[in-house]
Design an enzyme around this catalytic site. Structure first.
Site: not given
Length: 196
Positions: A76, A178, A180
């Site tokens: 990001c 993202h 994650e």
């Protein structure tokens, strides 16, 4: 083992939780000496690119990052830090990639920020996307986007305009989304990176 650059601008808890889920060892990089302990480096980032770049400079780690030969992944704002310039703060970035980071506002009709799940088109056979189907969905939260640059683009996404969802150049990689927070596809991408 993955080292996470801890410069005060990262969403570190979500990232470490994802690495724990895929059983990839990790630790924090707080000093220049810490880089030597890790085989792979992640630069996370949430928030304002100009502020994040200032924080990164304040750590004294910029020259070390620029000289790294290990695999490095920016996430990001961490990806935006790798570009040459950001309209967010009108600041010079690390300059690892020639692309610029631009604001969606006044360039698109859709709502800003671009937030939620969007499909990603894989390009240039990027090893980041090994075992990830083309047009898989990843989670985005951003108001600024990175120009698509043919020589370095690894994946693209569309939100009224096409932009670089991922790029790669030598040992440096970046993803605008993202991983994650992107479920199985995101975890696979992090696992792929850990195996470079």
């Amino acid at each position: 083992m993955i080292g996470i650059v801890n410069y005060g601008a990262g969403n570190i808890f979500s990232l470490t939780a994802a690495l724990d889920r895929i059983q990839v060892a990790h630790g924090m990089i707080n000093t220049q000496e810490d880089f030597e302990r890790y085989s792979h480096i992640i630069i996370p980032g949430v928030g304002h690119a100009g502020t994040a770049m200032a924080k990164l400079r304040d750590t004294g780690l910029v020259n070390t990052i620029l000289g790294l030969e290990k695999p490095v992944l920016g996430i990001c704002v961490g990806m935006q830090l790798m570009t040459s310039f950001s309209e967010e703060g009108h600041a010079a970035m690390l300059g690892l990639f020639p692309s610029k980071t631009l604001h969606f506002d006044k360039r698109i009709a859709s709502k800003v920020p671009h937030m939620g799940w969007n499909s990603v088109r894989i390009e240039n056979n990027s090893p980041l996307f090994t075992d990830i189907p083309d047009n898989s969905y990843f989670y985005f939260v951003h108001s600024y986007f990175i120009e698509r640059e043919e020589a370095t683009v690894a994946a693209t996404c569309s939100y009224d305009v096409d932009f670089a969802a991922a790029f790669q150049k030598a040992n440096f990689y970046g993803v605008q989304f993202h991983p994650e927070k992107s479920g199985r596809a995101g975890e696979q991408l992090l696992l792929n990176f850990s195996r470079f």
